[in-house]
Design a protein around this motif. Structure first.
Motif, PDB file in Angstrom:
ATOM      1  N   SER B  94      30.182  32.845  32.515  1.00 41.33           N
ATOM      2  CA  SER B  94      30.235  32.813  31.422  1.00 41.33           C
ATOM      3  C   SER B  94      30.006  33.394  29.893  1.00 41.33           C
ATOM      4  N   LEU B 218      44.144  32.470  36.310  1.00 41.62           N
ATOM      5  CA  LEU B 218      43.392  32.606  35.527  1.00 41.62           C
ATOM      6  C   LEU B 218      41.827  32.088  36.142  1.00 41.62           C
ATOM      7  N   VAL B 219      41.141  33.249  36.059  1.00 46.06           N
ATOM      8  CA  VAL B 219      39.515  33.146  37.316  1.00 46.06           C
ATOM      9  C   VAL B 219      38.420  32.671  36.365  1.00 46.06           C
ATOM     10  N   ASP B 220      38.077  31.866  37.194  1.00 41.07           N
ATOM     11  CA  ASP B 220      36.817  31.392  36.887  1.00 41.07           C
ATOM     12  C   ASP B 220      35.150  32.526  36.465  1.00 41.07           C
ATOM     13  N   ALA B 221      34.451  32.673  36.299  1.00 49.03           N
ATOM     14  CA  ALA B 221      34.018  33.603  35.351  1.00 49.03           C
ATOM     15  C   ALA B 221      32.978  32.843  36.766  1.00 49.03           C
ATOM     16  N   ALA B 225      36.958  31.091  41.966  1.00 47.19           N
ATOM     17  CA  ALA B 225      37.804  30.817  41.782  1.00 47.19           C
ATOM     18  C   ALA B 225      39.338  30.673  40.986  1.00 47.19           C
ATOM     19  N   ALA B 226      40.845  30.758  41.447  1.00 47.17           N
ATOM     20  CA  ALA B 226      41.370  31.014  41.071  1.00 47.17           C
ATOM     21  C   ALA B 226      42.974  29.694  40.795  1.00 47.17           C
TER      22      ALA B 226
END
Lengths: 577, 288
Positions: B94, B218-221, B225-226
């Motif tokens: 992130s 939305l994709v977690d860096a 997870a989306a």
């Protein structure tokens, strides 16, 4: 592959929203964020089960599509390989009255037909059965392509009471329903006679037996005042009894306290019929019966009261004295006629009036003694003999279609329901000849026939049903097989009723008139030519041994279950990760 | 996660000479130098008295006290040390959300080490990437240049992979602190052994004010997870509310551990940051 219920394939329509949802979600652009937890709404319960992500996974989509297809195949009753072969059997049952005849063992032919039909269905391993009943109007008893059990149940409740008829139209129809190359099973009580064209695909099976029979071949009742006259004709077919007893029971009618029973022994000629006549006073329904024999149905008849319809006749102003006098003389002796104006009255008026019957001349009068030219087939001129008639007619022709002429002069014409008599009765002698009452009697008969209801009160099997309706009202015909609406106004000729019994005409739900169809048909009562036989189909059918397994295939359900479980597993695993 | 390198070393080199790190006023640990250490030593400044124990330097005996009390009293003097500087750079994915965010983090970490080196501190750099790294001295620059933000877990998980944090005078942690973790425990752990702790939170523009208006996946860096979401005003407002709560919790955790929480918006230039948001850490050279 074939489908027992193709409408089930409509379930495939569920694929469209499924794929659409997949692509709609898939189209959303991925956005990488530092902290997904800040976007997610906190959930306090344990998370499990399908999530939005499921649509973004191709495997899940494929499994769900597979589940939809499997469900559609199950609903459509898919059949593969051997199961795909459907066996359609078309049975045609003779609907004639003779099928109700009992054999020597007392067993009706129709019962044998039912057993034979069940055997055929089982032999052919039929998956669908169509049952037709032959008759003057062929009809479907079961199907098309009904389940075998339903078809046999429909045959169980069928009663063969129809008139003699040609079976060829029914067999041709059955052949079309069966399809090319498929056999049709015709079950009747007599082998095909010489000259009968039997379609090549028809297997003709006769299950009857020759029997002697005594039957009523006609029955007629006429009521005049309180007196009912019943005329019967009894025939013997075969070497049966030379004598029989006819029993007639008159139920009490209006004004009578009890009924009357008459018994009369009648000698039956070898080839012919004996005529009987009974007279009853104040009789209601008259029930006529013969002793039970091979075909009891044709030895019974119920004759309801059949009074002659009354006609009201009104003489309009303007008639000259000779015409009025001649008409009044006829009306005074004519039965069932009421004089005076009233609703539906037959109005007789002078020439030029709008009366139903006009009498008078126009122009120079000439007298004719013949030759007269008449339209023989017209009901108004039935039995009108003009020999010795001196007819004085005007030169001006009456309007309408000429029915009788002399030279160039029209003596009688018809136009839009009006009848015009071009006659000067002061200079003619037609009113003093038999032609006068016959002509007027024919006119009254036509008026009676045009009255609302059934012109005849008794019919035999196979006779067309005539009925007159008024415009502007809704009519229905109620009979032993239910009620059906009647369309059209005026004189209607309906197909012969399929079964005997009482038929009632209803106008806007109220009964108007009734007619009795008697189970009398001399050709059906003659059981001498019946017999057994099996004539195979001349054409080689495509029917093959082996048939379809009953019930729906179970494998689509297993596929559906497996796909759903796999999908659940995939989506659940994703969630755990 | 690969991003273009947005790392302005020249700007760091220009700024570093004019800056000084805000050193603690409490005794420190470190090499021998000009700053008083927390440990006892041989400087002239008296730190404490204690009873003599065998092996103690007899030169430090306070004979006056011995005379007064009759007991062997030893003078304990404070060492003079050069305090150690530890810079911990979060190497999670992130941190490379955008090139600017990654560059800003590198610049801040380098500036801290450079300024520390100018002050005579001994800088130690720890990078908590997928392959943790610990370097000291001049190699910090090259280490930062080659550092990759590739860790699939957050800082609190990366601490388990890193070499243990050592006692030091000044610890600067550069991270976005955008992860789900028990923040008080994390900050307390970071503060352990450090005289003063600076939490420098580098935030991208999308972290501070995400753009919306359409549907997005939305994709977690870090975790990948989306979450599919329609970025409506309500959704953005909910994000802002949760972000504010997170920041508040981080600030509270920092205050409890006597740490200093500084927010460095990545879009701002390094010079602006130093003169503004990071002023408590980077003081002008004359003031320190």
């Amino acid at each position: 592959m074939s489908f027992g219920f193709p409408w089930g394939l409509l379930a495939l329509g569920a694929l469209a929203p499924l794929v659409a949802a997949y692509f709609l979600r898939r189209k959303q652009k991925p956005v990488v964020v530092s902290a997904l937890f800040l976007w997610r709404t906190p959930r306090h319960r344990a998370e499990a089960g399908p999530r939005l992500e499921r649509f973004t996974r191709e495997a899940s989509l494929l499994l769900e599509a597979l589940a939809v297809v499997a469900a559609a195949l199950f609903l459509a009753d898919v059949r593969l390989g051997e199961e795909a072969r459907t066996r359609h059997v078309v049975l045609v049952v003779d609907g004639g009255l003779s099928m109700s005849a009992r054999g020597a063992d007392g067993r009706p032919v129709l019962e044998k037909v039912r057993a034979e039909a069940a055997r055929r269905v089982e032999e052919e391993k039929a998956t669908s059965v169509t049952v037709l009943a032959s008759g003057t109007v062929p009809r479907v008893l079961a199907g098309p392509e009904a389940e075998p059990s339903r078809a046999l149940a429909a045959l169980e409740s069928f009663r063969a009471l129809g008139a003699d008829h040609d079976v060829a139209p029914t067999l041709l129809w059955a052949q079309e329903l069966a399809g090319p190359g498929r056999r049709v099973h015709f079950l009747t009580d007599a082998p095909p006679t010489e000259g009968v064209a039997v379609p090549a695909a028809v297997r003709w099976t006769a299950l009857g037996a020759p029997r002697d029979n005594v039957a009523l071949v006609s029955a007629w009742r006429g009521d005049e005042g309180s007196t009912a006259t019943v005329t019967l004709r009894v025939a013997r077919f075969g070497t049966g009894p030379e004598e029989t007893e006819v029993r007639a029971v008159a139920r009490p009618g209006p004004g009578a306290k009890e009924g009357t029973e008459r018994r009369e022994r009648v000698r039956l000629p070898e080839e012919g019929a004996a005529t009987l006549r009974f007279t009853f006073e104040n009789a209601g329904d008259v029930e006529v019966s013969l002793p039970p024999d091979a075909l009891p149905e044709d030895g019974e008849a119920r004759l309801p009261p059949a009074p002659e319809r009354r006609v009201r006749v009104a003489l309009a102003e303007g008639l000259d004295a000779p015409a009025r006098s001649a008409l009044e003389r006829f009306l005074a002796v004519s039965p069932g006629v009421e004089q005076g104006p009233g609703e539906g009255a037959l109005v007789v008026g002078p020439r030029g009036s709008d009366a139903r019957l006009t009498v008078g001349v126009g122009g120079a009068v000439r007298t004719f003694v013949g030759p007269f030219f008449a339209e023989k087939g017209h009901p108004l001129l039935d039995d009108v003999q003009l020999g010795g008639v001196r007819w004085a007619a005007g030169a001006e022709p009456p309007p309408g279609r000429p029915l009788m002429t002399a030279g160039t002069v029209v003596l009688l014409s018809e136009a839009e329901g009006q009848v015009h008599l071009n006659v000067d009765l002061s200079r003619s002698n037609v009113q003093r000849t038999p032609a006068w009452p016959v002509l007027l009697g024919n006119l009254l008969r036509e008026v009676r026939r045009s009255q609302e209801g059934f012109p005849r009160r008794q019919l035999s099997l196979g006779e067309a049903l005539a009925v007159v309706t008024r415009p502007g009202a809704r009519y229905a015909l109620e009979g032993p097989e239910g009620t059906r609406p009647l369309f059209g106004a005026g004189a209607l000729s309906l197909p012969p009723p399929a079964v005997p019994g009482r038929y009632s005409l209803e106008r806007d739900g109220e009964p108007v008139d009734a007619v009795e169809v008697l189970p009398l048909d001399a050709r059906e009562s003659d059981l001498r030519g019946r017999g057994e036989g099996d004539r195979p189909a001349q054409a080689q059918g495509d029917d093959e041994a082996g048939g379809a397994a009953p019930g729906r295939a179970r494998w689509p359900l297993l596929v559906l279950l497996a796909a759903l479980m796999a999908d659940f597993h995939i989506t659940r695993r994703t969630e755990v990760k | 996660m690969s991003t273009a390198l947005d790392f302005d070393e020249a700007e760091v080199a220009r700024l570093a000479p004019g800056l000084a790190l805000a050193l603690p006023r409490t005794p420190q640990r470190g090499r021998v130098g000009e700053v008083r250490a927390a440990s006892a030593g041989s400087s002239l400044e008296l730190h404490d008295f204690r009873a003599y124990q065998p092996g103690d330097d007899l030169r430090q005996m306070d004979w006056n006290a011995v005379a007064r009390t009759g007991e062997l009293i030893l003078r304990v003097r404070q060492d003079e040390v050069s305090p150690r500087l530890e810079v911990l750079l979060d190497g999670s994915r992130s941190m490379a959300l955008s090139p600017r965010k990654a560059g800003c983090a590198r610049e801040l970490a380098l500036l801290a080490t450079e300024v520390g080196a100018h002050q005579g501190l001994s800088p130690t750099l720890l990078v908590g990437g997928a392959r943790p790294e610990r370097v000291q001295g001049q190699v910090c620059r090259s280490a930062l240049r080659s550092a990759t933000f590739d860790a699939k877990d957050a800082l609190h998980a990366a601490l388990g992979r890193l070499p243990p944090l050592r006692p030091c005078g000044l610890r600067v942690v550069v991270s976005d602190f955008l992860f789900e973790a028990p923040l008080p425990a994390l900050v307390s752990r970071l503060a352990q052994g450090a005289a003063v702790l600076f939490l420098v939170q580098v935030l991208d523009a999308e972290d501070l004010e995400p753009t919306g208006g359409e549907g997005a996946r939305l994709v977690d860096a870090e975790s990948g997870a989306a979450l599919e979401e329609l970025l409506t005003e309500e959704v953005l407002a909910a994000y802002a509310r949760r972000f504010a709560e997170h920041q508040k919790a981080l600030g509270a955790a920092a205050a409890r551990a006597r740490a200093v929480h500084l927010v460095a918006p990545a879009p701002q230039a390094l010079r602006t940051l130093v003169a503004g948001a990071l002023r408590p850490l980077f003081l002008p050279a004359g003031v320190a």
